[in-house]
Design an enzyme around this catalytic site. Structure first.
Site, PDB file in Angstrom:
ATOM      1  CD  GLN A  54       1.745 -11.880  14.399  1.00  0.00           C
ATOM      2  OE1 GLN A  54       2.079 -12.445  13.391  1.00  0.00           O
ATOM      3  NE2 GLN A  54       1.157 -10.796  14.592  1.00  0.00           N
ATOM      4  CB  CYS A  84      -2.308 -12.749   8.191  1.00  0.00           C
ATOM      5  SG  CYS A  84      -1.932 -13.532   6.809  1.00  0.00           S
ATOM      6  CE  LYS A 124       1.855  -5.835  12.457  1.00  0.00           C
ATOM      7  NZ  LYS A 124       1.631  -6.436  11.291  1.00  0.00           N
ATOM      8  N   GLY A 187       3.368   0.861   9.440  1.00  0.00           N
ATOM      9  CA  GLY A 187       2.914   0.847   7.845  1.00  0.00           C
ATOM     10  C   GLY A 187       3.849   2.034   7.435  1.00  0.00           C
ATOM     11  CG  ASP A 188       3.719   2.631   3.871  1.00  0.00           C
ATOM     12  OD1 ASP A 188       3.636   1.522   3.736  1.00  0.00           O
ATOM     13  OD2 ASP A 188       2.374   3.247   3.339  1.00  0.00           O
ATOM     14  N   GLY A 210       8.267  -2.893   9.452  1.00  0.00           N
ATOM     15  CA  GLY A 210       8.212  -4.091   8.813  1.00  0.00           C
ATOM     16  C   GLY A 210       9.471  -4.218   7.630  1.00  0.00           C
ATOM     17  NE  ARG A 211       5.820  -3.207   3.384  1.00  0.00           N
ATOM     18  CZ  ARG A 211       4.823  -2.488   2.596  1.00  0.00           C
ATOM     19  NH1 ARG A 211       4.678  -2.999   1.456  1.00  0.00           N
ATOM     20  NH2 ARG A 211       4.200  -1.688   3.314  1.00  0.00           N
TER      21      ARG A 211
HETATM   22  C1  LIG Z   1       6.547 -10.679   3.561  1.00  0.00           C
HETATM   23  C2  LIG Z   1       5.762 -10.378   4.574  1.00  0.00           C
HETATM   24  C3  LIG Z   1       5.326 -11.108   5.838  1.00  0.00           C
HETATM   25  C4  LIG Z   1       4.774 -10.725   6.665  1.00  0.00           C
HETATM   26  N1  LIG Z   1       4.516 -11.418   7.774  1.00  0.00           N
HETATM   27  C5  LIG Z   1       3.799 -10.881   8.966  1.00  0.00           C
HETATM   28  C6  LIG Z   1       3.580 -11.744  10.165  1.00  0.00           C
HETATM   29  O1  LIG Z   1       4.104 -12.997  10.223  1.00  0.00           O
HETATM   30  N2  LIG Z   1       2.861 -11.274  11.265  1.00  0.00           N
HETATM   31  C7  LIG Z   1       2.243  -9.875  10.942  1.00  0.00           C
HETATM   32  O2  LIG Z   1       1.537  -9.438  12.075  1.00  0.00           O
HETATM   33  N3  LIG Z   1       2.433  -9.157   9.943  1.00  0.00           N
HETATM   34  C8  LIG Z   1       3.224  -9.822   8.766  1.00  0.00           C
HETATM   35  N4  LIG Z   1       3.412  -8.839   7.885  1.00  0.00           N
HETATM   36  C9  LIG Z   1       2.978  -7.499   7.991  1.00  0.00           C
HETATM   37  C10 LIG Z   1       4.000  -6.400   8.395  1.00  0.00           C
HETATM   38  O3  LIG Z   1       4.272  -6.785   9.896  1.00  0.00           O
HETATM   39  C11 LIG Z   1       3.474  -5.095   8.430  1.00  0.00           C
HETATM   40  O4  LIG Z   1       2.299  -4.926   9.265  1.00  0.00           O
HETATM   41  C12 LIG Z   1       3.225  -4.474   7.008  1.00  0.00           C
HETATM   42  O5  LIG Z   1       4.293  -5.226   6.154  1.00  0.00           O
HETATM   43  C13 LIG Z   1       3.147  -2.972   7.144  1.00  0.00           C
HETATM   44  O6  LIG Z   1       4.307  -2.403   7.573  1.00  0.00           O
HETATM   45  P1  LIG Z   1       5.689  -1.956   6.792  1.00  0.00           P
HETATM   46  O7  LIG Z   1       5.201  -0.804   5.812  1.00  0.00           O
HETATM   47  O8  LIG Z   1       6.427  -1.441   7.752  1.00  0.00           O
HETATM   48  O9  LIG Z   1       6.103  -3.226   6.155  1.00  0.00           O
HETATM   49  C14 LIG Z   1       4.100  -9.159   6.913  1.00  0.00           C
HETATM   50  C15 LIG Z   1       4.468  -8.635   5.686  1.00  0.00           C
HETATM   51  C16 LIG Z   1       5.135  -8.955   4.749  1.00  0.00           C
HETATM   52  C17 LIG Z   1       5.351  -8.117   3.540  1.00  0.00           C
END
Ligand SMILES: Cc1cc2nc3c(=O)[nH]c(=O)nc-3n(C[C@H](O)[C@H](O)[C@H](O)COP(=O)(O)O)c2cc1C
Length: 303
Positions: A54, A84, A124, A187-188, A210-211
């Site tokens: 990315q 971001c 994204k 998300g979530d 993600g998380r």
């Molecule tokens: C520590 C951290 C780093 C992240 N780095 C990126 C990244 O490099 N590129 C990106 O598109 N999203 C990044 N995100 C966003 C996640 O990809 C995701 O969109 C967001 O956390 C929501 O999804 P989740 O609830 O499954 O975590 C980051 C999120 C966190 C918390």
């Protein structure tokens, strides 16, 4: 995910069923200047596939050039960051700032589509800068589609929301209804049930985690089973968690020096033991731990 999805993370997640993963984002400008691969940010191995890279940035020429470089480096997919919210990136007109700049977005998509010949190009995004309805994301998604981008991922929050509240799956559905190219919802997602709910409400074609994957590589199989209507695999017990964490530690040691691993593992170990009895005490101990030997002992003794 920046600071999280390094090579060791990806390898352990793959061993538990993760199907596709991304490198953490890299700067397009840094990449074309040749200084973005420092610190192992883009380090990979043949078994670390399929793997997307990315980029973030806002100059169309630089984005095109960086995208071509990513393709030549052998990654399987190129994604552009339009999500971001961090001031260091959005404040310079990249990441989520581009959601409010459709003309610049179009130029970036055009440059990237023109430069990349063989691999899919995706974007994204968040729902918008401030408007949570999803209209801003839908408008950018439409432009992406017109320019020949292959798929879109939507995190169901605005830039202003940061990580507060809940991701809005209906608003992701608005993006899905606007374009014909695949839309991946994000998300979530913390369980198979969450993934099913996201798919049902938004109608999205796939889900991104993600998380929920941090310290929890079991989630990938849970989600896969849920989406395929198969019985869910059992939740991991204490011993299974420890085993996976020790494996994660060994992988980190293969790619990094001991001191870096000790620092990195303070974060990683807490992911694995989050919400378990004794986790707070464990965090206190691991935060002052100085050697891999003590680290291993702390993990083995946990519980
Ligand atoms: C520590 C951290 C780093 C992240 N780095 C990126 C990244 O490099 N590129 C990106 O598109 N999203 C990044 N995100 C966003 C996640 O990809 C995701 O969109 C967001 O956390 C929501 O999804 P989740 O609830 O499954 O975590 C980051 C999120 C966190 C918390």
């Amino acid at each position: 995910m920046a600071g999280c999805t390094d090579l060791a993370y990806r390898l352990i997640s793959r061993s538990y069923g993760m199907e596709f993963c991304f490198l953490e984002m890299v700067s397009a400008e840094g990449l074309i200047r040749g200084n973005e691969n420092t610190g192992g940010l883009m380090e990979t191995l043949p078994e670390d596939k399929p793997l997307g890279a990315q980029i973030f940035g806002c100059r169309p020429e630089a984005m095109g050039e960086a995208a071509k470089k990513i393709e030549d480096m052998g990654y399987d997919l190129l994604d552009i960051n339009f999500g971001c919210p961090v001031p260091k990136i959005a404040g310079k007109g990249a990441g989520s700032a581009l959601l409010a700049r459709p003309d610049e977005a179009r130029e970036i998509f055009k440059a990237v589509v023109k430069a990349v010949k063989k691999i899919p190009v995706t974007v994204k995004m968040r729902l918008g800068v401030k408007d949570p309805s999803g209209k801003e994301a839908a408008a950018i998604a439409k432009i992406a589609e017109e320019c020949g981008m292959n798929a879109i991922t939507v995190h169901g929050r605005t830039r202003e929301q940061g990580y507060s509240g809940n991701a809005d799956y209906e608003a992701i559905g608005l993006v899905k209804a606007t374009v014909k190219i695949p839309v991946i919802g994000n998300g979530d997602i913390l369980s198979g049930a969450d993934a099913l709910r996201l798919k049902k409400i938004s109608g999205c074609d796939g889900v991104m985690i993600g998380r929920g994957g941090l310290g929890n590589p079991w989630i990938f199989r849970q989600v896969e089973h849920a989406l395929q209507g198969k019985p869910l695999p059992q939740e991991p017990g204490f011993e299974e968690r420890k085993k996976a964490l020790l494996k994660h530690l060994d992988l980190e040691l293969t790619y990094r020096d001991e001191q870096t691993v000790v620092c990195q593992m303070r974060k990683i170990a807490c992911w694995y033991f989050k919400n378990l009895p004794g986790a707070a005490e464990f965090r206190g101990k691991i935060n002052v731990c100085q050697s891999v030997e003590t680290l291993k002992k702390l993990i083995e003794d946990f519980g």
